[in-house]
Motif scaffolding. Structure first.
Motif, PDB file in Angstrom:
ATOM      1  N   PRO A   1      41.962  27.086  54.228  1.00  0.00           N
ATOM      2  CA  PRO A   1      42.038  28.630  53.978  1.00  0.00           C
ATOM      3  C   PRO A   1      42.731  29.267  52.748  1.00  0.00           C
ATOM      4  O   PRO A   1      42.753  30.611  52.158  1.00  0.00           O
ATOM      5  N   LEU A   2      43.886  28.654  52.968  1.00  0.00           N
ATOM      6  CA  LEU A   2      44.927  28.454  52.097  1.00  0.00           C
ATOM      7  C   LEU A   2      43.806  28.355  50.524  1.00  0.00           C
ATOM      8  O   LEU A   2      44.367  28.621  49.023  1.00  0.00           O
ATOM      9  N   LEU A   3      43.189  27.199  50.100  1.00  0.00           N
ATOM     10  CA  LEU A   3      42.774  26.716  49.238  1.00  0.00           C
ATOM     11  C   LEU A   3      41.844  28.022  49.038  1.00  0.00           C
ATOM     12  O   LEU A   3      41.296  28.290  47.379  1.00  0.00           O
ATOM     13  N   GLY A   4      40.645  29.393  49.946  1.00  0.00           N
ATOM     14  CA  GLY A   4      39.930  30.165  49.401  1.00  0.00           C
ATOM     15  C   GLY A   4      40.790  31.114  49.437  1.00  0.00           C
ATOM     16  O   GLY A   4      40.272  31.648  47.610  1.00  0.00           O
ATOM     17  N   ALA A   5      42.158  30.813  49.956  1.00  0.00           N
ATOM     18  CA  ALA A   5      42.828  32.107  48.963  1.00  0.00           C
ATOM     19  C   ALA A   5      43.502  31.903  47.342  1.00  0.00           C
ATOM     20  O   ALA A   5      43.212  32.918  46.595  1.00  0.00           O
ATOM     21  N   MET A   6      43.523  30.504  46.721  1.00  0.00           N
ATOM     22  CA  MET A   6      43.869  30.582  45.374  1.00  0.00           C
ATOM     23  C   MET A   6      42.845  30.371  44.361  1.00  0.00           C
ATOM     24  O   MET A   6      42.748  29.705  43.559  1.00  0.00           O
ATOM     25  N   GLY A   7      41.346  30.180  45.294  1.00  0.00           N
ATOM     26  CA  GLY A   7      39.828  30.506  44.549  1.00  0.00           C
ATOM     27  C   GLY A   7      39.343  29.275  44.279  1.00  0.00           C
ATOM     28  O   GLY A   7      39.190  29.366  43.608  1.00  0.00           O
ATOM     29  N   ARG A   8      40.010  27.983  44.987  1.00  0.00           N
ATOM     30  CA  ARG A   8      39.688  26.521  44.873  1.00  0.00           C
ATOM     31  C   ARG A   8      38.749  26.230  45.900  1.00  0.00           C
ATOM     32  O   ARG A   8      38.064  26.238  47.333  1.00  0.00           O
ATOM     33  N   ALA A   9      37.415  25.298  44.756  1.00  0.00           N
ATOM     34  CA  ALA A   9      36.435  24.976  46.073  1.00  0.00           C
ATOM     35  C   ALA A   9      37.128  23.554  47.455  1.00  0.00           C
ATOM     36  O   ALA A   9      37.538  22.935  46.992  1.00  0.00           O
TER      37      ALA A   9
END
Lengths: 338, 338, 338, 338
Positions: free
Chosen positions: C330-338
């Motif tokens: 979820p954090l990677l998603g929030a940071m816009g990272r794949a």
């Protein structure tokens, strides 16, 4: 102040900074270098606005102070060495080397009086002893408080030693001041400025310990508070700083002794007991302190260190203290100190 | 406690230590190893004598505590997460993420009220602002004092925001408490135990900043003072520690956020402004704080940071704050925080 | 450079400094202030003499550098974000988030291959494992050496994972380079400049860990050595700095992640295992690292941490790693990272 | 080792730890306290598995080593004081106090030979001078390399002084060893274990500087590497540690001198030039070093410090060095040193 502009900043944005420098009361002198521009801001940094706020502007890379921030404690204000008068006893570069010794905490009449007699016999002229103790945990011995102060007064009466004890609270300042010759401000309160101001007002001599992570400049500025509030009977006390090293409780910064004496006119005392937290090293650190030019020592002494109610690990016993004082004599001689 | 005896110590000297352990109130259990002997001292380390004094004995190599020293703040005492009630607003793990924002110092009515409105519009629920300011130099702006407190009350009336402000002096506790919803104890006073006790007695919520060189254990014990004096409305605030790094003003120890939450049941807030001392990094550190599990943020906001009377370099402006709050939303969502 | 002259220095002694500045290749521009004179020395500080030696003159108070000392690693040289190609796998701000995982030390074929399979299944693309281990004591496990390298090559063949391993010695550089995709330069060798130069020459990607007490500026200059010797496939790795705190092994400086990305164009990886030295905190620090903008993580994973031959206390097991990777999504998603 | 179990751990999970301790080669002795259980693990901690990995188990709170990790360097191994023979010159507690002096970097024949003559005339017996220089930036002067070594040999021939110079690279060890009497291992390489081992093998005397953030225990273990690889001609060199203080370049830890002498049998030298980074403090720190029991000093001396190619700010000139040596005489006398 020197205001450093980021490389490749267009001229209008530089002018913006120049205008801001002027608005904040300085005379701006830009110097256009090959890659970067700097603006020298002429004005008294101690009375004007702190220009460091300019780094909030995106085109400002950094702001560098030029002037020293301390004034009354500096050699520029007072070139000679200040001698502090402790109820008739002189402390400072032009006075005999000063030995302050006694227990970490005042624990009982017998403990205090026996220690007072022992340290006096060995050559100490000032008795230390904590009545109010700052302890890391609320469950540790907090000192005898007012009863401890009473015992310190008694010890003075019995032995003639001058007294030094720590003051922890603005509310205790008057009570403590009426029982002691020197008010000690501990490391944890080295930037408790309200306490500093209250202590300054008593007119009593003050021993200002360096904080655990206090830069020398900040320590000098702590003393500046005392002088700025009218009290110049101030002694610095180096007692070790906090570093990554764990063999010793703190890292005694002996260079700070020489620096404090070079930057200021005030006496400098060393507390090797707190400085290392180990009785077996105290003797060696006393020697190093003398050689670095300290004007005195503050040493923890206890009749039975292993049973002390606080910091037994760093207290020396009577025999150890006597030996320590004897060992210092040749070094004091070599340093030209009485 | 574990008492470690030096290698090759003859039995009678070991027995001496065993006897001393018993005398100081512990049940001694010696274990004779191949090279070294250790004595396990059974007893409650929090209520008994601190055996560390035994290292004053030459045959004792070291004394190692076993128990944790904090009790009331520990998860063992209170397994759930404490929610602090700030005049009706809840702060903690089970409450919405809490934004505290406002100027470093209260400078004027216009400055404070405009900032209060701006931070409220962006989502903050608590207004910060220093009325009494601890400054390194006596020549720096010391805050508006009582007038600053009056302005904070006015700002609350105008906006409905709760108030947090620092208290520097035991003598100001009552006055400050009557104008604020949270008493902030600053880094320099983190071990000013008399101030801690006075604050605890007010019954008001307290935000306890970590000291510049305070170990996490010592920070927990600072809170233990507050709880032991009857106040459990305590919030921790990580604000950076002092290290060798000079790029930032302090080194924000984000691991400490997770540790404080693991070891204690109290809310943890992060102050990224003090934590780095650079406005350009505050936004990133807010993100890191959310991801580490912080329960709230304390952020410095000023209408014109470049002209602020204190710490302009680390204050963000209104637009910056608005953007910062917007940027945090996806992360708060990812962490499951409202 | 800014050369600050001591207050009250007579003009002839100021002229002496001006002459010296000129002699050392700079164009001196004196600015005479109210109390103090400063001399701005115009010239490229990176190619000229280090004027700091001027503080050897008694009338010079200090010399302050203006320019940044790093050049090729700076955003001024290269404004975009560099992507490092690791045998076909991309690492950097414009590539997918990169998970590097594996045991602290390569201990056996079974240990390594089982770990490689487990971390690959969980999402890692690069396998870490120490063949040559720098150990504080000569009596500790020093790694399998060449046999460890052989096992790493085998693991790559079996799983397709790319390999990262540490190189300790200039003499091993070629051998290590022939078995790994990334050369890791450890914290203890962060200023072993000869090793840095040898590694640069291989043309292989290099992961440069920050030294235990390395300032960010020094870390950037370490990378500058690599780029100046022709290798720009460089990744920074923050792994914690040494401070006074003892709860954690090191203090992970997450602000340094944002700073390295702001000051340079190179990818930044975080090693939370070394960063805290405690398996129970690794998961939280991974989250904080992602939120601070890290481009990847380097995580220690072991089949049975309690029995690991080195640093078991900071290694997570297979289940722990799988959970950790899941928690990051979820954090990677929030940071816009794949 | 002492394994501390978390409070309230059920017996079966304690037994799990006991079994693991046994499996890893120790004899487990559990002690069940009132609140917590500890397991004393009997066995030689230097040859067995590092039990610290057990903290990977959730029921283990911490693992505490009991034994000292250094062996060959300890007083237990060798109770007398080791004297190191430097090409016929003795260094150590039972030898005359040793003065090593010379330029930071070898810059030219004239600079080196004139300095050699000056320091010899003042009383030095060993000439220092860097041929290979570790510099923070790749753009700074890196030393004359082989030409510098040739000049050092020439200086020895001309003056009879013994030579000390730093070795940076395993590949240079043989070349450097053929031109010097002492191999200096610098602070940045204090844990470059491969370099330590290569230097040990030459059989030459080695001066091991303390790392910038090296704990004393780690420094002792660095020397342990040298002794374990067959070379006991080892001298420690305290040169300051990195702390938060910025007035000095490093914080000279003079307590470490006394500690290294107490824990080990090897000579201890102090480098006050690196220790403070300021020529004006070097003289004072030399005094402090003598008083702390140092066996020698390593001092930077340059004909014209203001124009030095490296570290001019901390080099003293010829007159300054002469005065410094003269000032030390009374202290050396007081310490009973020749």
């Amino acid at each position: 102040m020197i205001v450093v502009i980021r490389p490749n900043t267009p001229r209008p944005q530089i002018d913006e900074v120049i205008a801001e420098v002027q608005k904040l009361g300085y005379d701006p002198r830009p110097i256009f270098g090959t890659e970067q521009t700097v603006i020298a801001a002429i004005g008294d940094e101690r009375t004007h606005h702190t220009l460091t706020s300019l780094t909030a502007l995106p085109q400002v890379e950094k702001v560098i102070p030029v002037q020293k921030r301390h004034k009354l404690v500096s050699r520029e204000s007072h070139s000679g060495d200040t001698t502090v008068d402790v109820d008739g006893l002189k402390v400072g570069a032009n006075a005999p080397f000063c030995l302050m010794a006694g227990p970490c905490s005042v624990e009982s009449e017998e403990q205090l009086i026996s220690t007072a007699r022992a340290v006096k016999a060995a050559g100490a002229t000032i008795l230390r002893g904590g009545a109010f103790k700052p302890r890391t945990s609320p469950y540790e011995f907090q000192g005898l408080g007012s009863e401890g102060l009473r015992l310190l007064s008694l010890a003075k009466k019995e032995t003639g030693l001058k007294i030094i004890t720590e003051v922890l609270s603005e509310r205790h300042v008057d009570e403590v001041a009426s029982h002691t010759d020197i008010l000690q401000i501990g490391a944890r309160n080295s930037q408790n400025f309200q306490l500093l101001i209250e202590c300054a007002k008593t007119g009593k001599p003050i021993l200002l310990k360096r904080g655990l992570s206090q830069k020398i400049e900040e320590w000098l500025l702590g003393a500046e508070y005392l002088l700025a509030h009218g009290n110049n009977k101030v002694m610095f006390c180096e007692r070790g700083i906090r570093t990554f090293e764990t063999y010793t409780r703190n890292t005694l910064d002996l260079a700070a002794v020489a620096i404090a004496k070079k930057e200021s006119h005030l006496p400098v005392i060393v507390d090797p007991s707190q400085g290392c937290g180990r009785a077996d090293l105290v003797r060696m650190l006393c020697k190093g302190s003398v050689a670095m030019g300290a004007d005195g020592l503050l040493i923890e002494v206890h009749p039975h260190p292993a049973e002390a109610l606080s910091d037994g690990q760093q207290q020396v016993d009577f025999v150890g203290f006597q030996q320590l004082v004897k060992d210092l004599q040749p070094l004091l001689g070599a340093m030209g100190r009485a």
